[in-house]
Design a protein around this motif. Sequence first.
Motif, PDB file in Angstrom:
ATOM      1  N   TRP A 224      -5.006  11.789  -4.576  1.00  0.00           N
ATOM      2  CA  TRP A 224      -3.822  11.570  -3.764  1.00  0.00           C
ATOM      3  C   TRP A 224      -5.149  11.250  -2.348  1.00  0.00           C
ATOM      4  CZ3 TRP A 224       0.411  11.977  -2.447  1.00  0.00           C
ATOM      5  CH2 TRP A 224       0.425  11.901  -0.559  1.00  0.00           C
ATOM      6  N   LYS A 225      -6.147  11.654  -2.306  1.00  0.00           N
ATOM      7  CA  LYS A 225      -7.019  11.302  -1.162  1.00  0.00           C
ATOM      8  C   LYS A 225      -7.581   9.231  -1.788  1.00  0.00           C
ATOM      9  CE  LYS A 225      -9.884  15.007  -0.165  1.00  0.00           C
ATOM     10  NZ  LYS A 225     -11.374  15.105  -0.243  1.00  0.00           N
ATOM     11  N   ARG A 226      -7.003   8.708  -2.555  1.00  0.00           N
ATOM     12  CA  ARG A 226      -6.854   7.368  -2.486  1.00  0.00           C
ATOM     13  C   ARG A 226      -5.394   6.438  -2.360  1.00  0.00           C
ATOM     14  NH1 ARG A 226      -6.542   3.908  -7.533  1.00  0.00           N
ATOM     15  NH2 ARG A 226      -6.327   5.116  -8.058  1.00  0.00           N
ATOM     16  N   VAL A 227      -3.909   7.505  -3.153  1.00  0.00           N
ATOM     17  CA  VAL A 227      -2.919   6.556  -3.039  1.00  0.00           C
ATOM     18  C   VAL A 227      -2.502   7.521  -1.589  1.00  0.00           C
ATOM     19  CG1 VAL A 227      -0.673   7.525  -3.822  1.00  0.00           C
ATOM     20  CG2 VAL A 227      -2.632   7.392  -5.737  1.00  0.00           C
ATOM     21  N   ALA A 228      -3.431   7.928  -1.474  1.00  0.00           N
ATOM     22  CA  ALA A 228      -2.331   8.649   0.422  1.00  0.00           C
ATOM     23  C   ALA A 228      -2.053   7.798   1.086  1.00  0.00           C
ATOM     24  CB  ALA A 228      -2.519  10.335   0.790  1.00  0.00           C
ATOM     25  N   ALA A 229      -3.098   6.843   1.591  1.00  0.00           N
ATOM     26  CA  ALA A 229      -3.813   6.417   2.219  1.00  0.00           C
ATOM     27  C   ALA A 229      -2.627   4.651   2.097  1.00  0.00           C
ATOM     28  CB  ALA A 229      -5.403   5.626   2.566  1.00  0.00           C
ATOM     29  N   GLY A 230      -1.855   4.619   0.579  1.00  0.00           N
ATOM     30  CA  GLY A 230      -1.236   3.382   0.542  1.00  0.00           C
ATOM     31  C   GLY A 230       0.176   3.794   0.437  1.00  0.00           C
ATOM     32  N   GLU A 231       1.027   3.330  -0.484  1.00  0.00           N
ATOM     33  CA  GLU A 231       2.287   3.817  -1.299  1.00  0.00           C
ATOM     34  C   GLU A 231       2.809   5.033  -2.353  1.00  0.00           C
ATOM     35  OE1 GLU A 231       4.561   0.909  -1.130  1.00  0.00           O
ATOM     36  OE2 GLU A 231       3.569  -0.527   0.584  1.00  0.00           O
ATOM     37  N   PRO A 232       2.323   6.183  -1.809  1.00  0.00           N
ATOM     38  CA  PRO A 232       2.168   6.899  -3.127  1.00  0.00           C
ATOM     39  C   PRO A 232       3.563   6.794  -3.452  1.00  0.00           C
ATOM     40  CG  PRO A 232       2.131   8.185  -0.324  1.00  0.00           C
ATOM     41  CD  PRO A 232       1.826   6.646  -0.535  1.00  0.00           C
ATOM     42  N   GLU A 233       4.914   6.879  -3.322  1.00  0.00           N
ATOM     43  CA  GLU A 233       5.738   7.369  -3.728  1.00  0.00           C
ATOM     44  C   GLU A 233       5.766   5.445  -4.967  1.00  0.00           C
ATOM     45  OE1 GLU A 233       9.564   6.936  -1.797  1.00  0.00           O
ATOM     46  OE2 GLU A 233      10.768   7.006  -3.133  1.00  0.00           O
ATOM     47  N   ALA A 234       5.296   4.226  -4.347  1.00  0.00           N
ATOM     48  CA  ALA A 234       5.837   3.287  -5.460  1.00  0.00           C
ATOM     49  C   ALA A 234       4.483   3.938  -6.161  1.00  0.00           C
ATOM     50  CB  ALA A 234       4.757   1.842  -4.371  1.00  0.00           C
ATOM     51  N   TYR A 235       2.710   4.238  -6.437  1.00  0.00           N
ATOM     52  CA  TYR A 235       2.321   4.981  -7.178  1.00  0.00           C
ATOM     53  C   TYR A 235       2.930   5.555  -8.108  1.00  0.00           C
ATOM     54  CZ  TYR A 235      -1.684   6.889  -9.848  1.00  0.00           C
ATOM     55  OH  TYR A 235      -2.871   6.968  -9.960  1.00  0.00           O
ATOM     56  N   ALA A 236       3.416   6.652  -7.418  1.00  0.00           N
ATOM     57  CA  ALA A 236       4.088   7.559  -8.718  1.00  0.00           C
ATOM     58  C   ALA A 236       5.116   7.080  -9.203  1.00  0.00           C
ATOM     59  CB  ALA A 236       4.424   9.278  -7.851  1.00  0.00           C
ATOM     60  N   ARG A 237       6.110   6.195  -8.380  1.00  0.00           N
ATOM     61  CA  ARG A 237       6.972   5.680 -10.074  1.00  0.00           C
ATOM     62  C   ARG A 237       6.293   4.594 -11.286  1.00  0.00           C
ATOM     63  NH1 ARG A 237      10.014   4.178  -5.618  1.00  0.00           N
ATOM     64  NH2 ARG A 237       8.577   2.659  -4.962  1.00  0.00           N
ATOM     65  N   LYS A 238       5.429   3.972 -10.856  1.00  0.00           N
ATOM     66  CA  LYS A 238       4.426   3.523 -11.228  1.00  0.00           C
ATOM     67  C   LYS A 238       4.125   3.656 -12.609  1.00  0.00           C
ATOM     68  CE  LYS A 238       1.333  -0.301 -11.614  1.00  0.00           C
ATOM     69  NZ  LYS A 238      -0.117  -1.118 -11.263  1.00  0.00           N
ATOM     70  N   VAL A 239       3.570   5.188 -12.289  1.00  0.00           N
ATOM     71  CA  VAL A 239       3.137   5.921 -13.458  1.00  0.00           C
ATOM     72  C   VAL A 239       3.981   6.717 -13.629  1.00  0.00           C
ATOM     73  CG1 VAL A 239       1.737   8.679 -13.709  1.00  0.00           C
ATOM     74  CG2 VAL A 239       1.147   6.299 -11.226  1.00  0.00           C
ATOM     75  N   LEU A 240       4.846   6.939 -12.917  1.00  0.00           N
ATOM     76  CA  LEU A 240       6.336   7.837 -13.477  1.00  0.00           C
ATOM     77  C   LEU A 240       7.250   6.293 -15.102  1.00  0.00           C
ATOM     78  CD1 LEU A 240       8.282   9.699 -14.189  1.00  0.00           C
ATOM     79  CD2 LEU A 240       9.846   8.806 -12.406  1.00  0.00           C
ATOM     80  N   VAL A 241       7.470   5.098 -14.580  1.00  0.00           N
ATOM     81  CA  VAL A 241       8.127   4.211 -15.287  1.00  0.00           C
ATOM     82  C   VAL A 241       7.042   4.029 -17.419  1.00  0.00           C
ATOM     83  CG1 VAL A 241       8.363   2.015 -15.646  1.00  0.00           C
ATOM     84  CG2 VAL A 241       9.235   2.770 -13.385  1.00  0.00           C
ATOM     85  N   ASN A 242       5.663   4.135 -16.350  1.00  0.00           N
ATOM     86  CA  ASN A 242       5.140   2.979 -17.596  1.00  0.00           C
ATOM     87  C   ASN A 242       4.887   4.556 -18.431  1.00  0.00           C
ATOM     88  OD1 ASN A 242       3.732   1.180 -16.935  1.00  0.00           O
ATOM     89  ND2 ASN A 242       2.428   2.575 -15.331  1.00  0.00           N
ATOM     90  N   LEU A 243       4.427   6.265 -18.259  1.00  0.00           N
ATOM     91  CA  LEU A 243       5.138   7.323 -18.899  1.00  0.00           C
ATOM     92  C   LEU A 243       6.205   6.942 -19.462  1.00  0.00           C
ATOM     93  CD1 LEU A 243       3.955  10.397 -16.241  1.00  0.00           C
ATOM     94  CD2 LEU A 243       2.862   9.369 -18.384  1.00  0.00           C
ATOM     95  N   ALA A 244       7.605   6.788 -19.255  1.00  0.00           N
ATOM     96  CA  ALA A 244       8.650   6.863 -19.628  1.00  0.00           C
ATOM     97  C   ALA A 244       8.948   5.451 -20.929  1.00  0.00           C
ATOM     98  CB  ALA A 244       9.695   6.369 -18.609  1.00  0.00           C
ATOM     99  N   ILE A 245       7.899   4.963 -20.376  1.00  0.00           N
ATOM    100  CA  ILE A 245       8.051   3.316 -21.475  1.00  0.00           C
ATOM    101  C   ILE A 245       7.190   3.653 -22.356  1.00  0.00           C
ATOM    102  CG2 ILE A 245       6.768   0.902 -22.150  1.00  0.00           C
ATOM    103  CD1 ILE A 245       8.135   0.584 -18.884  1.00  0.00           C
ATOM    104  N   ASP A 246       6.194   4.537 -22.818  1.00  0.00           N
ATOM    105  CA  ASP A 246       5.377   5.319 -23.389  1.00  0.00           C
ATOM    106  C   ASP A 246       6.627   5.691 -24.346  1.00  0.00           C
ATOM    107  OD1 ASP A 246       3.747   3.284 -23.349  1.00  0.00           O
ATOM    108  OD2 ASP A 246       2.367   4.558 -21.722  1.00  0.00           O
ATOM    109  N   GLU A 247       6.777   7.152 -23.469  1.00  0.00           N
ATOM    110  CA  GLU A 247       7.366   7.789 -24.270  1.00  0.00           C
ATOM    111  C   GLU A 247       9.033   7.630 -25.620  1.00  0.00           C
ATOM    112  OE1 GLU A 247       8.906  11.613 -25.803  1.00  0.00           O
ATOM    113  OE2 GLU A 247       7.439  11.113 -24.763  1.00  0.00           O
TER     114      GLU A 247
END
Length: 183
Positions: free
Chosen positions: A53-76
Amino acid sequence: MNAEEVRGGEITFEEFVASTAGRLLRTAMFLVYDRHLAEDLLQVTYERVARRWKRVAAGEPEAYARKVLVNLAIDENRRRARRRDVPAGSPADLERLAGTSAGTFTGLEGGLDEVLRALPVKQRAVVVLRYWCDLNEQEIADALRISRGTVKSHTSRAMATLRRHVDARTRDGEREEGRAHER
């Protein structure tokens, strides 16, 4: 709090979760078509975002979360393809969970939901990110770690499949209407 306020603002992780949960859950649902799995993937996504969070919050946290989510979904989706599990729930279940109006998912009537589900996972991810999350080609390429050209080709193939489906449903509807008039 809207998406613009989430990007790069001085917010707490709890505020971030509260403001993005609905959008990210719907995105996950369109990616995996299993309400329970979508919720699980979103939980894992938030865990990973919280750790950074400390690193991500300074940028675009929603874009980062969406990227994580998409990659998890593809793996799943890859894991599920090997297991052949049957998904539970549907996007319509989200209306009840998110408190949205009945018209929110009307675009999925008439079998479009089935076609989206039948698209290969990367094509579905591109379509969801482009038309549901309103990302541009470069943002999609970054999220999926593919080239812009690959984003374009996935979009083109997916849209061709969707068009064929809509055309077939239209022809079937016209035939049914013609039969009804003959009676």
